[in-house]
Write a protein that holds these residues in place. Structure first.
Motif, mmCIF file in Angstrom:
data_model
loop_
_atom_site.group_PDB
_atom_site.id
_atom_site.type_symbol
_atom_site.label_atom_id
_atom_site.label_comp_id
_atom_site.label_asym_id
_atom_site.label_seq_id
_atom_site.Cartn_x
_atom_site.Cartn_y
_atom_site.Cartn_z
ATOM 1 N N UNK A 1 41.458 48.932 12.997
ATOM 2 C CA UNK A 1 40.011 49.163 13.103
ATOM 3 C C UNK A 1 39.663 50.518 13.714
ATOM 4 N N UNK A 2 40.595 51.477 13.654
ATOM 5 C CA UNK A 2 40.304 52.804 14.170
ATOM 6 C C UNK A 2 39.568 53.600 13.108
ATOM 7 N N UNK A 3 38.448 54.209 13.483
ATOM 8 C CA UNK A 3 37.638 54.936 12.514
ATOM 9 C C UNK A 3 38.139 56.367 12.307
ATOM 10 N N UNK A 4 39.020 56.822 13.138
ATOM 11 C CA UNK A 4 39.580 58.153 12.975
ATOM 12 C C UNK A 4 41.068 58.013 12.685
ATOM 13 N N UNK A 5 41.474 58.569 11.567
ATOM 14 C CA UNK A 5 42.864 58.454 11.155
ATOM 15 C C UNK A 5 43.726 59.427 11.932
ATOM 16 N N UNK A 6 44.684 58.902 12.654
ATOM 17 C CA UNK A 6 45.627 59.736 13.391
ATOM 18 C C UNK A 6 46.845 60.018 12.521
ATOM 19 N N UNK A 7 47.590 61.083 12.834
ATOM 20 C CA UNK A 7 48.806 61.347 12.063
ATOM 21 C C UNK A 7 49.753 60.156 12.072
ATOM 22 N N UNK A 8 50.307 59.868 10.915
ATOM 23 C CA UNK A 8 51.171 58.702 10.734
ATOM 24 C C UNK A 8 52.602 59.189 10.520
ATOM 25 N N UNK A 9 53.519 58.618 11.266
ATOM 26 C CA UNK A 9 54.928 58.989 11.132
ATOM 27 C C UNK A 9 55.674 57.848 10.465
ATOM 28 N N UNK A 10 56.349 58.175 9.370
ATOM 29 C CA UNK A 10 57.053 57.167 8.577
ATOM 30 C C UNK A 10 58.499 57.605 8.407
ATOM 31 N N UNK A 11 59.422 56.693 8.652
ATOM 32 C CA UNK A 11 60.845 56.985 8.506
ATOM 33 C C UNK A 11 61.392 56.196 7.323
ATOM 34 N N UNK A 12 62.167 56.868 6.500
ATOM 35 C CA UNK A 12 62.744 56.233 5.313
ATOM 36 C C UNK A 12 63.966 55.409 5.684
ATOM 37 N N UNK A 13 64.418 54.628 4.722
ATOM 38 C CA UNK A 13 65.668 53.900 4.880
ATOM 39 C C UNK A 13 66.842 54.877 4.738
ATOM 40 N N UNK A 14 68.031 54.504 5.195
ATOM 41 C CA UNK A 14 69.202 55.372 4.991
ATOM 42 C C UNK A 14 69.425 55.658 3.505
ATOM 43 N N UNK A 15 69.716 56.906 3.191
ATOM 44 C CA UNK A 15 69.837 57.353 1.807
ATOM 45 C C UNK A 15 71.212 57.955 1.562
ATOM 46 N N UNK A 16 71.566 58.061 0.282
ATOM 47 C CA UNK A 16 72.791 58.729 -0.146
ATOM 48 C C UNK A 16 72.453 59.613 -1.339
ATOM 49 N N UNK A 17 73.429 60.394 -1.767
ATOM 50 C CA UNK A 17 73.184 61.257 -2.917
ATOM 51 C C UNK A 17 72.922 60.460 -4.195
ATOM 52 N N UNK A 18 73.335 59.191 -4.221
ATOM 53 C CA UNK A 18 73.075 58.360 -5.396
ATOM 54 C C UNK A 18 71.600 57.974 -5.498
ATOM 55 N N UNK A 19 70.832 58.171 -4.460
ATOM 56 C CA UNK A 19 69.384 57.973 -4.549
ATOM 57 C C UNK A 19 68.689 59.128 -5.282
ATOM 58 N N UNK A 20 69.382 60.242 -5.444
ATOM 59 C CA UNK A 20 68.982 61.397 -6.252
ATOM 60 C C UNK A 20 67.713 62.084 -5.743
ATOM 61 N N UNK A 21 66.565 61.401 -5.770
ATOM 62 C CA UNK A 21 65.296 62.003 -5.386
ATOM 63 C C UNK A 21 64.512 61.030 -4.509
ATOM 64 N N UNK A 22 63.442 61.553 -3.911
ATOM 65 C CA UNK A 22 62.653 60.738 -2.987
ATOM 66 C C UNK A 22 61.176 61.063 -3.173
ATOM 67 N N UNK B 1 58.659 61.568 7.714
ATOM 68 C CA UNK B 1 57.499 62.294 7.199
ATOM 69 C C UNK B 1 56.300 61.974 8.081
ATOM 70 N N UNK B 2 55.652 63.009 8.586
ATOM 71 C CA UNK B 2 54.430 62.857 9.375
ATOM 72 C C UNK B 2 53.247 63.244 8.506
ATOM 73 N N UNK B 3 52.361 62.287 8.274
ATOM 74 C CA UNK B 3 51.224 62.468 7.368
ATOM 75 C C UNK B 3 49.944 62.469 8.185
ATOM 76 N N UNK B 4 49.125 63.474 7.949
ATOM 77 C CA UNK B 4 47.827 63.551 8.609
ATOM 78 C C UNK B 4 46.694 63.622 7.606
ATOM 79 N N UNK B 5 45.557 63.038 7.959
ATOM 80 C CA UNK B 5 44.375 63.028 7.107
ATOM 81 C C UNK B 5 43.235 63.732 7.837
ATOM 82 N N UNK B 6 42.698 64.759 7.203
ATOM 83 C CA UNK B 6 41.568 65.492 7.769
ATOM 84 C C UNK B 6 40.328 65.230 6.918
ATOM 85 N N UNK B 7 39.200 65.066 7.603
ATOM 86 C CA UNK B 7 37.907 64.888 6.921
ATOM 87 C C UNK B 7 37.875 63.650 6.042
ATOM 88 N N UNK B 8 38.698 62.657 6.375
ATOM 89 C CA UNK B 8 38.642 61.392 5.649
ATOM 90 C C UNK B 8 38.152 60.322 6.616
#
Length: 470
Positions: free
Chosen positions: A47-68, A141-148
């Motif tokens: 219920x926060x009206x101001x979006x704060x930067x969000x930090x998201x961590x992926x699962x462990x990856x290998x070269x067989x995941x190719x892309x992200x 990945x740290x994601x921030x939203x401005x003016x939203x």
């Protein structure tokens, strides 16, 4: 060519074998693993009206995941039934986590791009970031939203998308199988032509000697390097090899459709140059677009040419115009060849076979594309963003199997028959030596101008009857 010794039953059998092989690959692909795997990372706004930067961590990856890929879907409050379309500034910072747990900056600055949020009954998916190759075992990945600042936002659902490692292993094995099959077919085709001088080859045989080695590149013998080297180069080479082969195939259709009816020598300036120009524009547009996106993504994980670059619309219009010109030119050559060669049985047979088999391949390709994208195949949406990536094993095997078996079929039909005669055996018999000349020389009499066309066809007919009786 074996084409001249095949009866109607043999032609039907050739097409049946082609469909059986292609259907088998599709069936194996349906039973195969899904190409893209997803993992959700939901973030509660509390219920926060101001979006704060969000930090998201992926699962462990290998070269067989190719892309992200990291995508985001905004969920609105169900009580507010309104349509929203607003632009906002999104910031992204990507960190890589190594195996020992240390975190290093992949991109030394915070990237920001303007994104558009479009919502009706449901909000459209937004691509937050894309990494073309993986250097680290985990990413933050740290994601921030401005003016939203929208009070109707209920939830923001983030999703990681990567290739399934099982599919990557599946892809390596089947590319290797197609590579080995192509190498065998190429060697057999070259071995069958070893007795004949290149002057005696038909235009189809000359082109098959070019397309089969290019098919080896299409199957990409360097593809396993993508899993051994943390670099963007193997992926770019794969795209380059595929574009070269596909454009060579387009050029083959033009040259054969025109070359079957051309009398005399095919001059480079009048015969090949217009075709190279049209197909070269298509190749240049596709390669430029691929290199352009790859280079920009290396510096900015938020880069998307379909969203951020206004020049993409001009590039797409240019590509479509050239494609329409190519199609009209090809249809013109086919119609004109059919009208001029309908009274020449052997040449007409060559044109009919190539047109029929190519038409079947094009229809199957259109059906696959329609099942893949639906009516939105030409729209700039997220599905189009992943247009060069497969969603399941059936799509991968259907595309690769279709083109490989198409070339294998033509290599079989255009190879010399077992009873073919070559110059060293018949050099003292000028009548039967016409059977050994290239198809164009026999028809148009470049080497035996003193012999009428009807005599040449009669000799071929006698040879055909004799070979069938044997």
């Amino acid at each position: 060519m074996r084409l001249y010794t095949l009866s109607k039953r043999h032609f039907v059998l050739v097409f049946i074998v082609f469909f059986v092989c292609f259907g088998l690959t599709v069936f194996i692909g349906i039973k195969g693993p899904k190409a893209i795997q997803t993992s959700a990372a939901n973030f509660s706004l509390n219920n926060s009206k101001k979006l704060k930067p969000i930090q998201i961590r992926s699962n462990p990856l290998s070269t067989y995941n190719q892309q992200l890929w990291l995508t985001c879907v905004v969920e609105l409050d169900q009580s507010k039934d309104t349509s929203i379309k607003t632009s906002f500034l999104m910031t992204v910072k990507v960190n890589g986590v190594t195996q020992d747990g240390t975190t290093t900056f992949i991109h030394n600055k915070v990237h920001n791009r303007t994104r558009t949020l479009s919502c009706a009954a449901k909000c459209a998916e937004i691509i937050v970031a894309h990494l073309g190759y993986l250097n680290y075992t985990q990413y933050t990945v740290t994601v921030g939203f401005e003016d939203l600042d929208l009070p109707s936002i209920k939830e923001m659902n983030f999703t990681w998308k990567t290739y399934d490692p099982v599919f990557s292993q599946w892809e390596v094995w089947f590319r290797f199988i197609f590579l080995v099959l192509t190498f065998i077919v190429t060697c057999l085709f070259a071995h069958s032509l070893r007795k004949f001088s290149m002057r005696d080859w038909g235009i189809e045989q000359k082109w098959m000697s070019i397309l089969l080695p290019l098919l080896l590149l299409y199957n990409d013998p360097l593809f396993p390097l993508s899993f051994l080297v943390n670099s963007w180069l193997p992926g770019m080479l794969d795209d380059l090899f595929q574009s070269v082969f596909l454009c060579a195939l387009l050029l083959f259709w033009l040259c054969v459709s025109h070359g079957i009816r051309v009398q005399g020598e095919r001059r480079c300036l009048t015969f090949y140059l217009p075709k190279f120009f049209i197909v070269g524009l298509l190749w240049l547009a596709s390669v430029t677009l691929g290199i352009w996106q790859t280079v920009n993504e290396l510096h900015d994980p938020m880069y998307q040419y379909r969203v951020d670059t206004g020049n993409f619309q001009g590039m797409k219009i240019f590509f479509m115009v050239v494609a329409v010109v190519y199609i009209l030119y090809l249809l013109f050559l086919i119609v004109r060849a059919c009208s001029e060669l309908r009274h020449m049985p052997y040449v007409d047979l060559r044109l009919k076979f190539l047109t029929a088999l190519t038409f079947v391949v094009l229809v199957i390709s259109i059906v696959i594309l329609y099942l893949r994208f639906g009516a939105q195949v030409l729209q700039d949406n997220f599905v189009a963003e992943l247009s060069t990536h497969y969603q399941n094993s059936a799509e991968f095997l259907s595309f690769y199997g279709l083109l490989n078996f198409y070339l294998y079929t033509m290599a079989f039909v255009y190879s010399p028959s077992k009873n073919a005669l070559y110059e060293s055996q018949l050099k003292d018999n000028p009548a039967f030596s016409m059977l050994n000349d290239s198809d164009d020389d026999v028809i148009y009499g470049s080497d035996y101008e003193e012999m009428p066309l009807q005599n040449g066809q009669a000799i071929r007919a006698q040879y055909k009857e004799g070979s069938e009786s044997d």
